[in-house]
Design a protein around this motif. Structure first.
Motif, PDB file in Angstrom:
ATOM      1  N   VAL A   1       1.176  20.703  41.819  1.00  0.00           N
ATOM      2  CA  VAL A   1       0.783  19.526  42.586  1.00  0.00           C
ATOM      3  C   VAL A   1       1.857  18.455  42.449  1.00  0.00           C
ATOM      4  O   VAL A   1       2.380  18.217  41.351  1.00  0.00           O
ATOM      5  CB  VAL A   1      -0.574  18.996  42.082  1.00  0.00           C
ATOM      6  CG1 VAL A   1      -0.947  17.700  42.796  1.00  0.00           C
ATOM      7  CG2 VAL A   1      -1.655  20.047  42.266  1.00  0.00           C
TER       8      VAL A   1
ATOM      9  N   SER B   1      -9.777  13.399  50.742  1.00  0.00           N
ATOM     10  CA  SER B   1      -9.259  14.692  50.302  1.00  0.00           C
ATOM     11  C   SER B   1      -9.419  15.701  51.433  1.00  0.00           C
ATOM     12  O   SER B   1     -10.411  15.692  52.162  1.00  0.00           O
ATOM     13  CB  SER B   1      -9.981  15.180  49.034  1.00  0.00           C
ATOM     14  OG  SER B   1     -11.372  15.301  49.257  1.00  0.00           O
TER      15      SER B   1
ATOM     16  N   LEU C   1      -2.133  20.531  46.773  1.00  0.00           N
ATOM     17  CA  LEU C   1      -3.432  20.770  46.168  1.00  0.00           C
ATOM     18  C   LEU C   1      -4.053  22.021  46.779  1.00  0.00           C
ATOM     19  O   LEU C   1      -3.670  22.462  47.865  1.00  0.00           O
ATOM     20  CB  LEU C   1      -4.356  19.572  46.422  1.00  0.00           C
ATOM     21  CG  LEU C   1      -3.992  18.263  45.726  1.00  0.00           C
ATOM     22  CD1 LEU C   1      -4.695  17.098  46.410  1.00  0.00           C
ATOM     23  CD2 LEU C   1      -4.348  18.318  44.249  1.00  0.00           C
ATOM     24  N   LYS C   2      -5.053  22.545  46.095  1.00  0.00           N
ATOM     25  CA  LYS C   2      -5.785  23.708  46.600  1.00  0.00           C
ATOM     26  C   LYS C   2      -7.274  23.375  46.635  1.00  0.00           C
ATOM     27  O   LYS C   2      -7.925  23.286  45.597  1.00  0.00           O
ATOM     28  CB  LYS C   2      -5.530  24.930  45.719  1.00  0.00           C
ATOM     29  CG  LYS C   2      -6.074  26.230  46.287  1.00  0.00           C
ATOM     30  CD  LYS C   2      -5.616  27.433  45.482  1.00  0.00           C
ATOM     31  CE  LYS C   2      -6.109  28.727  46.123  1.00  0.00           C
ATOM     32  NZ  LYS C   2      -5.668  29.925  45.366  1.00  0.00           N
TER      33      LYS C   2
ATOM     34  N   PRO D   1      -9.037  20.486  47.263  1.00  0.00           N
ATOM     35  CA  PRO D   1      -9.536  19.332  46.504  1.00  0.00           C
ATOM     36  C   PRO D   1     -10.877  18.876  47.047  1.00  0.00           C
ATOM     37  O   PRO D   1     -11.164  19.019  48.241  1.00  0.00           O
ATOM     38  CB  PRO D   1      -8.450  18.283  46.738  1.00  0.00           C
ATOM     39  CG  PRO D   1      -7.887  18.621  48.078  1.00  0.00           C
ATOM     40  CD  PRO D   1      -7.912  20.128  48.144  1.00  0.00           C
TER      41      PRO D   1
ATOM     42  N   GLU E   1     -10.399  19.689  41.786  1.00  0.00           N
ATOM     43  CA  GLU E   1      -9.601  20.644  42.565  1.00  0.00           C
ATOM     44  C   GLU E   1     -10.304  22.000  42.492  1.00  0.00           C
ATOM     45  O   GLU E   1     -10.013  22.852  41.650  1.00  0.00           O
ATOM     46  CB  GLU E   1      -8.177  20.735  42.034  1.00  0.00           C
ATOM     47  CG  GLU E   1      -7.248  21.492  42.980  1.00  0.00           C
ATOM     48  CD  GLU E   1      -5.843  21.644  42.451  1.00  0.00           C
ATOM     49  OE1 GLU E   1      -4.951  21.972  43.249  1.00  0.00           O
ATOM     50  OE2 GLU E   1      -5.622  21.446  41.231  1.00  0.00           O
TER      51      GLU E   1
END
Length: 284
Positions: free
Chosen positions: A35, A229, A254-255, A257, A272
């Motif tokens: 990130v 997000s 990010l994955k 969020p 996350e």
């Protein structure tokens, strides 16, 4: 002739293997690339191994409540103490998602189909009203607002604490997930698929206040602006929008969020879910 065919076949297989390797490498890069924080911010991992972390709710004693958004009765709400100890407070839930402090306790929703929006207080859980795929929640003391994440038939509802009456403010909504109120009084909600954020209005028109987003989900307003997000599997962002509408990308790569909340120290905590962890975002 057979030699030429063999050579062509070998070249085709090598090309296919190269393409496959490059594709897998690209997805691995997206999954594991760290990130990135914008200038003026730092980011760190504070809690790992929190399966499908979704909503966060800091407590006065320094502990943190986290909803683990697992389906089919496998979801739960976890308490993590300031020392790192973990305790399951509520289990056997289906995609517990939204959480908000209310009435001396906290309210939580479940996005996994038809399920009650419930109040947890003094160790007891009380069902308030039924919804279908409820995600976002907001409480102002007199009313509890809840929004459903459904395709074309979602509702924005308002529950009155004093009377227990439930009112449907909007219906026919599609993929509406996040819900928050800002200091100027506007109640905002997300439309995930369209990439828009709308403001609830008295005339029912609900104007668009932010657009061009990639799957916006959770929202939060504070003195720094509107935080958004984006719920993407890869290369998701955490955005901040100023009062004049200027957008700032605060975190990238990010994955999936989910919720963002103040950490009580001038920074923020961010769930996350795609990496099963909780991050801390701090201003430098």
């Amino acid at each position: 002739m057979p030699i030429l065919r063999l050579r062509s076949t070998r070249i085709a297989l090598q090309t296919t293997a190269a393409v496959l390797t490059a594709t897998l490498g690209f997805f691995a890069w997206q999954s594991f690339f760290p990130v990135q924080a914008a200038k003026g911010w730092s980011v760190e991992v504070v809690h790992r191994d929190v399966a499908k972390a979704a909503s966060l709710l800091p407590q006065a004693d320094g502990s943190l409540l986290v909803s683990r958004e697992l389906d089919d009765g496998r979801g739960s709400i976890l308490r993590i103490t300031a020392q790192g100890a973990r305790e399951v407070l509520v289990d056997k839930l289906s995609k517990p998602d939204g959480m908000v402090a209310a009435q001396g306790g906290w309210v939580f929703s479940q996005e996994g189909g038809q399920a009650p929006v419930s109040l947890a207080r003094d160790g007891k859980v009380t069902a308030l009203f039924m919804g279908e795929s409820v995600q976002g929640l907001w409480d102002d003391g007199a009313y509890l607002y809840a929004i459903e994440d459904r395709k074309g038939n979602g509702r924005l509802m308002r529950y009155q604490w004093a009377s227990g009456q439930l009112e449907v403010l909007r219906s026919g909504l599609s993929e509406t997930e996040g819900l928050t109120r800002c200091a100027d009084g506007r109640l905002l909600y997300t439309e995930k698929a369209s990439g828009k954020i709308r403001a609830l209005s008295d005339d029912g028109q609900d104007p668009v206040v932010v657009q061009g987003l990639r799957n916006p989900t959770f929202l939060m307003c504070d003195a720094r602006g509107l935080w958004i997000s984006e719920d993407n599997t890869h290369r998701s962002r955490l955005l901040r929008v100023d009062a004049d509408g200027t957008q700032h990308t605060v975190l990238t790569f990010l994955k999936a969020p989910q919720s963002i909340v103040p950490d009580g120290k001038g920074g923020y905590l961010l769930a996350e879910g795609g990496r099963n962890r909780v991050l801390r975002l701090s201003p430098l």
